[in-house]
Design a protein around this motif. Structure first.
Motif, mmCIF file in Angstrom:
data_model
loop_
_atom_site.group_PDB
_atom_site.id
_atom_site.type_symbol
_atom_site.label_atom_id
_atom_site.label_comp_id
_atom_site.label_asym_id
_atom_site.label_seq_id
_atom_site.Cartn_x
_atom_site.Cartn_y
_atom_site.Cartn_z
ATOM 1 N N PHE A 55 -5.421 -60.973 37.112
ATOM 2 C CA PHE A 55 -6.503 -60.130 38.077
ATOM 3 C C PHE A 55 -7.417 -60.823 37.845
ATOM 4 N N GLY A 56 -7.530 -60.808 35.920
ATOM 5 C CA GLY A 56 -8.766 -61.053 35.236
ATOM 6 C C GLY A 56 -9.356 -62.068 35.069
ATOM 7 N N SER A 57 -8.322 -62.939 34.947
ATOM 8 C CA SER A 57 -8.778 -64.537 34.473
ATOM 9 C C SER A 57 -9.216 -64.535 36.362
ATOM 10 N N GLU A 58 -8.767 -64.701 37.562
ATOM 11 C CA GLU A 58 -9.148 -64.422 39.203
ATOM 12 C C GLU A 58 -10.446 -63.934 38.476
ATOM 13 N N TRP A 59 -10.849 -62.934 38.267
ATOM 14 C CA TRP A 59 -12.247 -62.196 39.501
ATOM 15 C C TRP A 59 -13.517 -62.744 38.119
#
Length: 144
Positions: free
Chosen positions: A52-56
């Protein structure tokens, strides 16, 4: 938001993935499949947070090279701060799945040499503990 996602989701929860991978490997090594399987479930959940963090981070910095560079610098600072001078084993496969690149993982492994050594951190904690105890006994403690 980007620095929060970088610091918490990518760095700290990435560190949790490393710890969980080590626990899974330990459980398998000692023949405790219950620990290995239980922690594997937790690791799977943690991976969703890192992904989630990587994508956002990618989405929120798209087209803004300065913003992306600040996020990368913050990631380096956070990874260095939480390495405590120790070489750690990264959960490389899991981190790759969660959006890290090989280059990022190589850099994280290299950062541990730049941070305070564990022995220095332990000694600093002992000094602070001793100073606190001296104050509690009513002794005067000179400034550092």
């Amino acid at each position: 938001p980007v620095l929060r996602l970088t610091g918490v989701n990518r760095c700290l929860e990435g560190l949790a993935c490393d710890a969980f991978r080590s626990l899974i490997d330990y459980g398998k090594e000692v023949g405790d499949e219950i620990i290995a399987q239980a922690v594997d479930f937790v690791l799977a959940d943690e991976l969703t947070h890192v992904r989630f963090g990587s994508e956002w981070v990618r989405e929120l910095t798209r087209g803004d090279k300065d913003h992306m560079q600040r996020a990368k610098e913050f990631q380096r600072e956070t990874e260095r701060a939480f390495s405590f001078g120790a070489q750690r084993t990264l959960a490389r496969e899991e981190r790759l799945e969660a959006g890290f690149s090989q280059e990022e993982l190589d850099e994280i492994e290299a950062l541990s040499g730049d941070s305070p050594k564990r022995e220095n951190l332990v000694r600093a904690a002992e000094i602070l503990r001793d100073r606190h105890r001296a104050r509690a006994r009513g002794e005067e403690v000179p400034p550092l």
